[in-house]
Design a protein around this motif. Sequence first.
Motif, mmCIF file in Angstrom:
data_model
loop_
_atom_site.group_PDB
_atom_site.id
_atom_site.type_symbol
_atom_site.label_atom_id
_atom_site.label_comp_id
_atom_site.label_asym_id
_atom_site.label_seq_id
_atom_site.Cartn_x
_atom_site.Cartn_y
_atom_site.Cartn_z
ATOM 1 N N ARG A 138 -73.599 37.091 55.961
ATOM 2 C CA ARG A 138 -72.970 37.497 57.307
ATOM 3 C C ARG A 138 -71.707 36.552 57.528
ATOM 4 N NH1 ARG A 138 -78.374 37.869 60.437
ATOM 5 N NH2 ARG A 138 -78.838 40.347 60.164
ATOM 6 N N CYS A 166 -76.835 44.051 57.126
ATOM 7 C CA CYS A 166 -76.184 45.041 57.495
ATOM 8 C C CYS A 166 -76.862 45.593 58.975
ATOM 9 C CB CYS A 166 -76.579 46.495 56.697
ATOM 10 S SG CYS A 166 -75.753 46.410 54.905
ATOM 11 N N ASP A 167 -76.186 45.952 60.060
ATOM 12 C CA ASP A 167 -76.651 46.422 61.249
ATOM 13 C C ASP A 167 -77.256 47.676 61.220
ATOM 14 O OD1 ASP A 167 -75.240 44.348 63.205
ATOM 15 O OD2 ASP A 167 -73.559 44.993 61.740
ATOM 16 N N VAL A 168 -76.960 48.731 60.363
ATOM 17 C CA VAL A 168 -77.451 50.098 60.392
ATOM 18 C C VAL A 168 -77.446 50.607 58.748
ATOM 19 C CG1 VAL A 168 -77.611 52.465 60.929
ATOM 20 C CG2 VAL A 168 -76.971 50.676 62.711
ATOM 21 N N ARG A 170 -82.138 49.642 67.875
ATOM 22 C CA ARG A 170 -82.169 49.226 66.509
ATOM 23 C C ARG A 170 -83.366 48.073 65.999
ATOM 24 N NH1 ARG A 170 -76.559 48.430 67.472
ATOM 25 N NH2 ARG A 170 -76.882 46.207 66.892
ATOM 26 N N THR A 171 -83.548 47.246 66.884
ATOM 27 C CA THR A 171 -84.555 46.132 66.812
ATOM 28 C C THR A 171 -85.903 47.008 66.607
ATOM 29 O OG1 THR A 171 -83.185 44.647 67.853
ATOM 30 C CG2 THR A 171 -85.578 44.133 67.687
ATOM 31 N N LEU A 184 -76.118 52.327 66.749
ATOM 32 C CA LEU A 184 -74.908 51.261 66.889
ATOM 33 C C LEU A 184 -74.744 50.803 68.387
ATOM 34 C CD1 LEU A 184 -72.274 52.597 64.586
ATOM 35 C CD2 LEU A 184 -73.456 50.596 64.241
ATOM 36 N N PRO A 223 -69.542 45.837 63.570
ATOM 37 C CA PRO A 223 -70.827 46.179 63.052
ATOM 38 C C PRO A 223 -70.569 46.588 61.480
ATOM 39 C CG PRO A 223 -70.244 47.906 64.520
ATOM 40 C CD PRO A 223 -69.307 46.683 64.836
ATOM 41 N N TRP A 224 -71.556 46.162 60.887
ATOM 42 C CA TRP A 224 -71.645 46.804 59.364
ATOM 43 C C TRP A 224 -72.478 47.692 59.289
ATOM 44 C CZ3 TRP A 224 -68.227 45.031 55.409
ATOM 45 C CH2 TRP A 224 -67.657 44.107 55.892
ATOM 46 N N ARG A 254 -84.880 47.125 58.066
ATOM 47 C CA ARG A 254 -83.554 47.411 58.517
ATOM 48 C C ARG A 254 -83.695 48.786 59.156
ATOM 49 N NH1 ARG A 254 -82.513 43.887 60.199
ATOM 50 N NH2 ARG A 254 -80.345 44.428 60.469
ATOM 51 N N VAL A 277 -78.580 48.024 70.858
ATOM 52 C CA VAL A 277 -79.312 47.023 70.217
ATOM 53 C C VAL A 277 -80.891 46.986 70.213
ATOM 54 C CG1 VAL A 277 -79.532 44.658 69.926
ATOM 55 C CG2 VAL A 277 -77.274 45.629 70.456
ATOM 56 N N ARG A 288 -65.396 48.510 62.930
ATOM 57 C CA ARG A 288 -66.575 48.753 62.183
ATOM 58 C C ARG A 288 -66.160 48.739 60.667
ATOM 59 N NH1 ARG A 288 -68.637 54.527 64.996
ATOM 60 N NH2 ARG A 288 -69.259 53.480 66.894
#
Length: 386
Positions: free
Chosen positions: A199, A281-283, A352-353, A346, A206-207, A307, A349, A236
């Motif tokens: 990271r 990665c974020d997503v 995503r978590t 995105l 975000p990635w 992920r 948060v 992005r």
Amino acid sequence: MPSSSTAPAWHVLTGEYPPQPGGVSDYTRQVATALVRAGQEVYVWAPGDSGVHVEDGVTVHRVPGLFTPVGLTKLARGLDACAGPRRLLLQYVPHAFGMKAMNVPFCAWFAARRKDERWVFFHEVVYPWSPRAPLRHQVLAGTTRVMLRLVAGAADRVFVSIPTWAEHLPARVRRRAEWRPVPSTLPPEAAEGAVAAVRSALGPGPWLGHFGTYGALTVGPLEAVLVPLLRAGAERKALLLGRGSRAFGEALGARHPELAGRWVTRDSLAPEDVVAHLAACDVLVQPYPDGVSARRTTTMAGLALGRPLVTNTGHLTEPMWRGLGAVELVEGTAPEPLVAATERLLSDVAARTALGERAARVYRERFALERTLEALLRPGVEGTRS
């Protein structure tokens, strides 16, 4: 099949084994070493330069032209030289046996090998048939069906990587076929320090991540999703992982020069480095032309790491994916729903978590290597050969 109170030794027959690359290669080593850790005696037979060596407790035999008539003679002699009882575990992929995926002699040899217990794991089954296809493709489709009947009809136990494959099996075999999803072929955890280092090297996002081999059928759908996502926000970026990522990134840059510098490619990384990059990665965005399924190790890698992952249905997608809640699933292969689903993650948060936590939990419960080992070591399904 031999009758003995002694547990049979495992003799795994495969068309590829490390250092040869490939999903079946990685899967076979993973299963073989897991069996050794469980106290089993394991041999692997694979094509390659002649030789025998022990790797992580597995005795690996390399036989040049293993599935050719000459190679089969050597294989038979080698098996007969090993103490019984023996259990053959065939990793079945038609094109891995040579002869342009039409190796009927090998399948006949396997069917005739009555002195050993014979198990088969079907990673793939037949070439698709179409009345409009060229004659050579129709011949290939017919031949792979003959091969399938020979091998499946002789097998004492049958596994399929996705339920759809069982539909091609003879009726008597179909009733006792066991579905065994393929686990991630990468380490299921990433070291926190390694993820932090990735990271730091990547910088702010975000990635968006993608892991694959960038085959001809995948690159179009992937580009159709990535390009609008990157255009929607200058901050992005995309992390493209796996063999072929560099070539895909170069082609993408040529077609979309305005996005140059917005992605990073990592073409060939060690497994522990791949998981560190995936975990950074974020997503993850994983479009598939035939839909997500339990044989997609690229999806399994993301689930194992917890992920958040966006993917789609297709004709090979098992119904369970709609109720698992392990991925953000969209119906069909159109890019717009995939883009919209990724945008929702995105922007949230917490979502995503929560999705990542469910992914990791579902993976442990249903797909982990431990589940495969449990299936291999428990008694099989009752049934008779066709």
